[in-house]
Design a protein around this motif. Structure first.
Motif, PDB file in Angstrom:
ATOM      1  N   VAL A 130       0.826  -1.201   0.000  1.00  0.00           N
ATOM      2  CA  VAL A 130       0.000   0.000   0.000  1.00  0.00           C
ATOM      3  C   VAL A 130       0.866   1.260   0.000  1.00  0.00           C
ATOM      4  CG1 VAL A 130      -2.097  -0.992   0.994  1.00  0.00           C
ATOM      5  CG2 VAL A 130      -0.255  -0.230   2.514  1.00  0.00           C
ATOM      6  N   ASN A 133      -8.454  -2.147  -0.872  1.00  0.00           N
ATOM      7  CA  ASN A 133      -8.018  -2.830  -2.105  1.00  0.00           C
ATOM      8  C   ASN A 133      -8.702  -4.194  -2.252  1.00  0.00           C
ATOM      9  OD1 ASN A 133      -6.298  -0.744  -2.799  1.00  0.00           O
ATOM     10  ND2 ASN A 133      -4.408  -1.818  -2.220  1.00  0.00           N
ATOM     11  N   HIS A 166     -12.354  -3.684  -3.128  1.00  0.00           N
ATOM     12  CA  HIS A 166     -12.475  -3.278  -4.536  1.00  0.00           C
ATOM     13  C   HIS A 166     -12.210  -4.461  -5.474  1.00  0.00           C
ATOM     14  CE1 HIS A 166     -11.658   1.322  -3.738  1.00  0.00           C
ATOM     15  NE2 HIS A 166     -12.760   0.882  -3.177  1.00  0.00           N
ATOM     16  N   THR A 167     -11.426  -5.403  -5.009  1.00  0.00           N
ATOM     17  CA  THR A 167     -11.054  -6.540  -5.860  1.00  0.00           C
ATOM     18  C   THR A 167     -12.071  -7.680  -5.785  1.00  0.00           C
ATOM     19  OG1 THR A 167      -8.720  -5.988  -5.563  1.00  0.00           O
ATOM     20  CG2 THR A 167      -9.195  -8.210  -6.329  1.00  0.00           C
ATOM     21  N   ILE A 188     -12.758   5.750   3.125  1.00  0.00           N
ATOM     22  CA  ILE A 188     -11.904   5.876   1.927  1.00  0.00           C
ATOM     23  C   ILE A 188     -12.309   5.000   0.748  1.00  0.00           C
ATOM     24  CG2 ILE A 188      -9.858   6.663   3.185  1.00  0.00           C
ATOM     25  CD1 ILE A 188      -8.719   3.889   3.141  1.00  0.00           C
ATOM     26  N   ALA A 215     -13.283  -6.788  -9.007  1.00  0.00           N
ATOM     27  CA  ALA A 215     -12.282  -6.522 -10.043  1.00  0.00           C
ATOM     28  C   ALA A 215     -12.156  -5.051 -10.421  1.00  0.00           C
ATOM     29  CB  ALA A 215     -12.535  -7.382 -11.289  1.00  0.00           C
ATOM     30  N   GLU A 216     -12.426  -4.167  -9.477  1.00  0.00           N
ATOM     31  CA  GLU A 216     -12.161  -2.736  -9.711  1.00  0.00           C
ATOM     32  C   GLU A 216     -10.661  -2.510  -9.516  1.00  0.00           C
ATOM     33  OE1 GLU A 216     -13.742  -0.242 -10.805  1.00  0.00           O
ATOM     34  OE2 GLU A 216     -15.890  -0.596 -10.533  1.00  0.00           O
ATOM     35  N   LEU A 217      -9.878  -3.115 -10.391  1.00  0.00           N
ATOM     36  CA  LEU A 217      -8.431  -3.129 -10.185  1.00  0.00           C
ATOM     37  C   LEU A 217      -7.774  -1.772 -10.410  1.00  0.00           C
ATOM     38  CD1 LEU A 217      -7.584  -6.609 -11.761  1.00  0.00           C
ATOM     39  CD2 LEU A 217      -8.084  -6.042  -9.379  1.00  0.00           C
ATOM     40  N   HIS A 224      -8.727   0.711  -9.042  1.00  0.00           N
ATOM     41  CA  HIS A 224      -8.809   1.355  -7.736  1.00  0.00           C
ATOM     42  C   HIS A 224      -8.110   0.530  -6.667  1.00  0.00           C
ATOM     43  CE1 HIS A 224     -10.995   4.580  -9.463  1.00  0.00           C
ATOM     44  NE2 HIS A 224     -11.749   3.700 -10.097  1.00  0.00           N
ATOM     45  N   MET A 225      -6.967  -0.017  -7.060  1.00  0.00           N
ATOM     46  CA  MET A 225      -6.059  -0.624  -6.102  1.00  0.00           C
ATOM     47  C   MET A 225      -5.020   0.434  -5.746  1.00  0.00           C
ATOM     48  SD  MET A 225      -3.746  -4.023  -6.344  1.00  0.00           S
ATOM     49  CE  MET A 225      -5.107  -5.052  -5.833  1.00  0.00           C
ATOM     50  N   SER A 226      -4.974   0.803  -4.476  1.00  0.00           N
ATOM     51  CA  SER A 226      -4.011   1.819  -4.043  1.00  0.00           C
ATOM     52  C   SER A 226      -2.631   1.196  -3.863  1.00  0.00           C
ATOM     53  CB  SER A 226      -4.456   2.425  -2.708  1.00  0.00           C
ATOM     54  OG  SER A 226      -3.401   3.215  -2.176  1.00  0.00           O
ATOM     55  N   VAL A 227      -1.626   1.878  -4.366  1.00  0.00           N
ATOM     56  CA  VAL A 227      -0.250   1.453  -4.137  1.00  0.00           C
ATOM     57  C   VAL A 227       0.532   2.544  -3.406  1.00  0.00           C
ATOM     58  CG1 VAL A 227      -0.068  -0.267  -5.970  1.00  0.00           C
ATOM     59  CG2 VAL A 227       0.343   2.145  -6.510  1.00  0.00           C
ATOM     60  N   ASN A 228      -0.182   3.548  -2.901  1.00  0.00           N
ATOM     61  CA  ASN A 228       0.487   4.604  -2.149  1.00  0.00           C
ATOM     62  C   ASN A 228      -0.531   5.365  -1.306  1.00  0.00           C
ATOM     63  OD1 ASN A 228       2.071   6.592  -1.112  1.00  0.00           O
ATOM     64  ND2 ASN A 228       2.655   7.502  -3.068  1.00  0.00           N
ATOM     65  N   SER A 259     -10.296   6.869  -2.341  1.00  0.00           N
ATOM     66  CA  SER A 259      -9.013   6.405  -1.822  1.00  0.00           C
ATOM     67  C   SER A 259      -7.894   7.321  -2.350  1.00  0.00           C
ATOM     68  CB  SER A 259      -8.819   4.946  -2.255  1.00  0.00           C
ATOM     69  OG  SER A 259      -7.686   4.374  -1.620  1.00  0.00           O
ATOM     70  N   LYS A 260      -6.672   6.944  -2.104  1.00  0.00           N
ATOM     71  CA  LYS A 260      -5.516   7.725  -2.552  1.00  0.00           C
ATOM     72  C   LYS A 260      -4.528   6.803  -3.242  1.00  0.00           C
ATOM     73  CE  LYS A 260      -5.492  10.835   1.408  1.00  0.00           C
ATOM     74  NZ  LYS A 260      -5.541  12.216   0.913  1.00  0.00           N
ATOM     75  N   ALA A 303       3.953   2.411 -10.349  1.00  0.00           N
ATOM     76  CA  ALA A 303       2.632   2.171  -9.751  1.00  0.00           C
ATOM     77  C   ALA A 303       1.988   0.922 -10.350  1.00  0.00           C
ATOM     78  CB  ALA A 303       1.735   3.386  -9.943  1.00  0.00           C
ATOM     79  N   PHE A 306       3.810  -2.246  -9.047  1.00  0.00           N
ATOM     80  CA  PHE A 306       3.422  -2.610  -7.671  1.00  0.00           C
ATOM     81  C   PHE A 306       1.986  -3.142  -7.639  1.00  0.00           C
ATOM     82  CE2 PHE A 306       7.298  -0.611  -6.349  1.00  0.00           C
ATOM     83  CZ  PHE A 306       7.593  -1.168  -5.121  1.00  0.00           C
ATOM     84  N   ASN A 313       0.807  -6.899  -6.536  1.00  0.00           N
ATOM     85  CA  ASN A 313      -0.296  -7.170  -5.600  1.00  0.00           C
ATOM     86  C   ASN A 313      -1.272  -8.182  -6.190  1.00  0.00           C
ATOM     87  OD1 ASN A 313       0.686  -5.388  -3.707  1.00  0.00           O
ATOM     88  ND2 ASN A 313      -0.803  -3.768  -4.116  1.00  0.00           N
TER      89      ASN A 313
END
Lengths: 319, 319
Positions: A168, A251, A254-255, A285, B161-163, B165-169, B179-180, B244, B247, B251
């Motif tokens: 993350v 995450n 969302h997945t 969030i 599968a809203e991939l 919107h996977m946060s990596v930071n 999210s961010k 991004a 990463f 994940n």
């Protein structure tokens, strides 16, 4: 009633027992995990299986399988340990099924211990009747187990659901998996202790002493205690663990679009307030349509979840 | 041979056609997406279905279904659009199945357009015969579709599968999802343009002019061109997109243990070198046992993947 021998192999202890199809634990033993050679662990398994089989014959117990859950990466189709955690000595490339096949004619099941946790919770625990759920075990490390549309997600060879290794923060601390900023680096027992140690090493010695004279020996338990008494560096570490866990869980939501997240492991059971904090942050969030209504619960089966799930593989896969 | 009407609804265009069970596109039309009211889109769908049915009768084509893929969040069980993207006007709470049921007696399928992409690739494209794969469509936004053990992962109501919107930071830029640091904020067309705009706004006007006089109008295409000519700020933005994305994909590999990642969307098709960079980075940072041997490919079906996948739902679900 059918019974199954369950074996739950962790870094510090190995729980074994005879478990009934209703999840009832009829016999149980706890052994410290042998730490000299992996051979010693395999020998312990053989001896235990042999003894339970004898006991079952004497007491007329209808044994139908041996089910094993182990920390580490598992080739569940072939019943092999591929690579374990650093916590178990040489726990690599071990053909468990083959080794035990000389001891018993029962079918032998082997899976990752977070998957067996998910099986137990899905079949008998908080996840009973729920088709889409994510399990997270918060302990020394962080393990994951996923049930989607009623099926355990395993992937190509059973390596799926390494949810502790979801990053993350690509600028975050190095993780032993090779990535950076995995939730395990922030929110596992080891991660919390490591982050606290970094903080202590960066502040001046006088202030450090108010925490501990031995930063190298601190544990996450102490960090939680310091947080409770309001020490600011500990609060920062725990807040960051909550943030990382929340982003990771968003995450996952969302997945997988699950309806339930189940937490297990010593760290979750000892700090239930943490789950509430995470739930609030996740709701703040995540995408509202996806996070809305997702429940978060701590394991209902508690201490025996791993043992029950290990034994239960035979029934879970035949449904 | 059986045929199905396919409808692929995107933010800028709607592709419709008659598609055969072998993935052959027999008729095809492209319409610009109406942007006045959602009613206008629904009317276009009704008219198109009606015309294709007439055509099928005349030409003796054996139509078996209408299959629709749409951007946005879809309740696929009930055939409803829940919430669309900002790119489609008022694309919320629309009962597509109900609306079309007055026009046709054919069964009507509706799914997210990244899921229909995954269906097409899994049934007919690069993913044929592969049981565990992850699809990522890189365009204006980033969409995801997942096949695990042969099944499309949908979750409780189809929102999985809203991939993108996977946060990596967790310290990253705000995403419109709440999210961010989602991969969409770094590596989608919009994300790349936004990150470049931020960079340009933070450097002095003289240097900025070497890029463009109109930072507000820049697109990701220009950023890729500037990167090619070696302009440092553009290189930073593209490098960050690669980081991004890598990463995020690590994940996904840690979560699903897939054997294949398939990329689609204009951005991936126009920048195939990017996929190679991502593959190298993924191999460098992921758990070796999981990332080793994972192939990365760009969609084989190309431009018509969305249309084919939309039409193909009827056959994919009956297998």
């Amino acid at each position: 009633m059918e019974y199954s021998i369950g074996i739950d192999i962790g870094g510090t202890k190995i729980a074994t027992g005879i478990v009934g199809q209703q999840g009832n634990v009829r016999y149980k033993r706890i052994h410290p995990t042998p730490n000299s050679t992996n051979r010693e662990i395999v020998d312990l398994l053989k001896q235990t299986v042999s003894e339970y089989m004898k006991l079952a014959t004497e007491e007329n117990i209808n044994l139908v399988s041996v089910g094993i859950g182990s920390a580490g990466q598992i080739d569940y189709k072939n019943g092999r340990i591929l690579s374990g955690t650093v916590n178990i000595k040489d726990w690599n490339n071990i053909d468990i099924r083959e080794s035990l096949s000389h001891t018993t004619n029962l079918p032998i099941y082997l899976d990752n211990d977070a998957n067996t946790f998910a099986i137990a919770e899905h079949q008998l625990g908080s996840g009973k009747g729920v088709d889409d759920l994510v399990c997270l075990t918060l302990g020394t490390g962080i393990g994951g187990g996923i049930v989607s549309d009623g099926n355990v997600i395993r992937g190509k060879w059973g390596g799926a659901a390494e949810l502790g290794h979801m990053s993350v923060n690509f600028n975050g601390p190095d993780c032993n998996c090779g990535s950076k900023g995995c939730i395990e680096t922030y929110a596992s027992g080891t991660g919390i202790a490591n982050r606290m140690r970094e903080k202590l090493n960066s502040i001046d010695a006088g202030k450090r002493i108010s925490y501990t004279e031995h930063p190298d020996m601190l544990t996450s338990k102490e960090v939680f205690e310091w947080n409770k008494t309001g020490l600011p560096e500990a609060k920062e570490v725990i807040d960051q663990a909550i943030t990382a866990l929340s982003f990771g869980i968003v995450n996952m939501i969302h997945t997988f679009n699950p309806s339930l997240i189940i937490f297990g492991g010593g760290l979750a059971e000892a700090n239930r307030w943490l789950i509430e904090e995470v739930q609030n942050k996740v709701n703040a969030i995540g995408m509202p349509s996806l996070v809305k209504g997702v429940e978060m619960k701590v394991s209902k089966l508690g201490y025996d979840t791993g043992l029950i799930g290990a034994a239960y593989q035979v029934w879970a896969t035949s449904k």
